[in-house]
Scaffold this active site. Structure first.
Site: not given
Ligand code: R5P
Length: 283
Positions: A33-35, A89-90, A160, A184, A186, A210
């Protein structure tokens, strides 16, 4: 005993060497079943150090299973090393009705561990989402290691304002150079707009740093801005080289000299191992 998640095998093996601890065998299976099933049939130690970057939803489930499996096998202490914490990131509810996904996964991971170590989380405050003690490790300075010794009047840039400290850390580790950052905005997951700063990059080598390169949109925009300004060589560095889809090819063909990342995520750009930095917290 060191237990490797499937996305962190090389780092776990390096950590085992650093700590002179054995690596546990991990057996994988998937039901019709994918588990998933991740098990440690031969585990035998008081302490389990599970090293697992949660690069996918499956990797998250695998980590929860490994935590449970080592307890079942008798581990008295479980340390969870998240070289890269997925969903980090969330870290807030960006729209009404959205989850704080980083908190949700941190709560789940917390139930199976006594301690958490993570490397350069997207925001330091993410550590507070865990119930047991959670510490972050700053591996950014290590990104200076593969850079050539002969950089010309270098500029260490972040794409950024949020990543300027990383750029400064790489500069400090390199030993010389100016730091600056771009602005930056987005617009979507792949649509990023970069506004250059006033720093003079003509005939100077530039290192752009980054925390994460995911789709490469941010770095591509930054490289585009630089290449319009008669820049010298451009080196791209990041702690977590997620490099999804065609990101590596996209950045390589944009004319960068090299892309350097760490082994928090195992990719072709993972030139720097964070094993010794993690080991230093576990000895
Ligand atoms: C965002 O705030 C992070 O610091 C990175 O800048 C971001 O995750 C980079 O994502 P991507 O390569 O998709 O632009």
């Amino acid at each position: 005993m060191i237990v490797a998640g499937s996305a962190s095998q090389a780092l776990a093996a390096e950590l085992a060497r650093e700590l002179e601890e054995p690596l546990a065998d991990v057996a994988y299976d998937r039901f019709p079943d994918g588990e998933l099933l991740a098990a440690v049939p031969e585990f035998d130690a008081d302490r389990a150090v599970i090293v697992a970057s949660t690069v996918s939803s499956d990797a998250h489930v695998e980590l929860l299973q490994l935590q449970d499996a080592v307890r079942e096998a008798g581990a008295e202490e479980v340390v969870t090393v998240l070289p890269y914490m997925g969903y980090g990131r969330q870290d807030e509810a960006f729209d009404p009705g959205h989850p704080v996904s980083a908190r949700a996964v941190a709560r789940a991971i917390s139930t199976g561990t006594d301690r958490v170590l993570t490397v350069n989380p997207h925001e330091e405050a993410i550590c507070d989402f865990f119930e047991p003690a959670a510490e972050s490790i700053d591996a950014a300075g290590r990104l200076a290691e593969p850079l050539p010794d002969d950089l010309t009047d270098p500029v260490f840039l972040s794409p950024d304002a949020g990543a300027i400290e990383l750029a400064a850390t790489v500069r400090d580790a390199y030993g010389t150079g100016e730091t600056d950052y771009f602005e930056k905005v987005r617009h979507s997951g792949t649509d990023v707009e970069i506004t250059p700063s006033d720093v003079d990059v003509a005939d100077r080598d530039v290192v752009v740093t980054d925390d994460i390169i995911a789709t490469g949109s941010t770095m591509s925009e930054a490289i585009g801005v630089l290449s319009e300004r008669d820049v010298g060589r451009v080196f791209v560095t990041c702690v977590h080289p997620l490099l999804v889809r065609d990101a590596y090819v996209r950045l390589s063909s944009a004319g960068v000299e090299a892309i350097y990342g760490t082994d928090t995520i195992e990719r072709p750009a993972s030139d720097v191992s964070v094993a010794s930095s993690v080991a230093a917290r576990l000895e």
